[in-house]
Design a protein around this motif. Structure first.
Motif: not given
Length: 309
Positions: A164-170, A181-192, A195-197
């Motif tokens: 789910l994180l790999k499909r994002f663009q950062y 690395c924690l999921h809840q922080e890494v997902m905030k780095m995405a520019c996409s 919501t799903v994550n």
């Protein structure tokens, strides 16, 4: 627009963070971290060795404790390279793939530890509320099956996170506020859209850690109801649960605090999140072997005998 696109595709690393503003003394800060890792690894290894070599400690309670020690070793090993890498000035960069792998192991092991604390609560419940059937209920086969089910459950629910994180663009400045690395922080780095994550992460937490903590609470309610008739029996029964209660508090309190800080604490001091993060990952593996060694008379005697020899 081209600059943004270039940033999207050329940035292939996250930057980890130690303690902001204390970069000049990071080397000195590394000393307590090294001591904590050394104590965690040695302490949990000693627990495993003693339980494995002493047949008198092959009871269900100590088997669950050995499983907890293995999980704590895994957590220490999975976080040690990046945390010490920062404080020893080796590197603060981590590739996307390595970051996703690390968060997979961290979150998987955390969920497995939550499940193991539930199984240990069940062990205390059976021992106190149904002692005559203790050995027939908690057989080695049943213990192994329960452990395997909870391990597979944790791996299954965490497995989608890296994808789910790999499909994002950062496309932002990929500076994380922790040394790992924690999921809840890494997902905030995405520019996409994340919501799903965000929803999936919340569902995982509620259905795993949330249910585990609820069942642990209910098990202790049942224990208290069983022994409340006799004051002396109540104290004796609760004394056997002290180590487990300490392990539960050491695990769940920092986890809840860190989760709240990440999801709702946008205005909270960054240092608070950093300290909660270190407590969340480093303190349980450090303290669990110490607490159980102090509270378990048989384990303590065996460890002392091993070192005295």
């Amino acid at each position: 627009m081209s600059a943004v696109n270039d940033t999207k595709f050329n940035s292939a690393v996250f930057l980890l963070t130690g303690i902001p503003g204390q970069e000049e003394v990071h080397f000195w800060i590394s000393i307590p971290f090294c001591l904590m890792y050394a104590i965690s690894i040695v302490g949990n290894s000693v627990i495993l060795f003693v339980i494995k070599t002493d047949s008198k400690l092959h009871d269900p309670m100590y088997i669950f404790l050995s499983m907890l020690a293995i999980i704590d070793l895994g957590i220490s090993i999975s976080t040690m390279p990046t945390i010490l890498g920062i404080y020893l000035f080796i590197s603060r960069e981590i590739s996307f793939e390595a970051c996703f792998a690390q968060l997979f192991f961290i979150h998987s092991l955390q969920l497995i530890e939550s499940s193991m604390l539930l199984l240990m609560a069940f062990d205390r419940f059976v021992a106190i509320c149904n002692p005559l059937r203790y050995s027939s209920i908690l057989t080695l086969t049943r213990i192994a099956n329960m452990g395997l089910v909870f391990v597979l459950r944790s791996l299954a629910v965490i497995f989608p996170l890296p994808f789910l994180l790999k499909r994002f663009q950062y496309c932002r400045v990929n500076v994380l506020s922790h040394s790992y690395c924690l999921h809840q922080e890494v997902m905030k780095m995405a520019c996409s859209d994340i919501t799903v994550n965000s929803i999936y992460g919340l569902i995982i937490t509620l259905l795993t850690v949330g249910l585990d903590s609820l069942f642990i609470f209910l098990s202790y309610v049942m224990i208290l109801k069983t022994v409340i008739a006799s004051h002396a029996e109540c104290l004796r029964a609760l004394n056997t649960c002290v180590a487990h209660l300490c392990a539960v508090l050491l695990f769940y309190m920092p986890m809840i605090g860190l989760s709240v800080a990440h999801r709702f604490g946008e205005g909270s001091p960054p240092l608070l999140q950093i300290l909660l993060g270190y407590i969340f990952l480093l303190v349980p593996p450090l303290m669990n072997p110490i607490v159980y060694s102090v509270k378990s008379k048989h384990l303590r005697a065996r460890i002392i005998r091993m070192f005295v020899k």
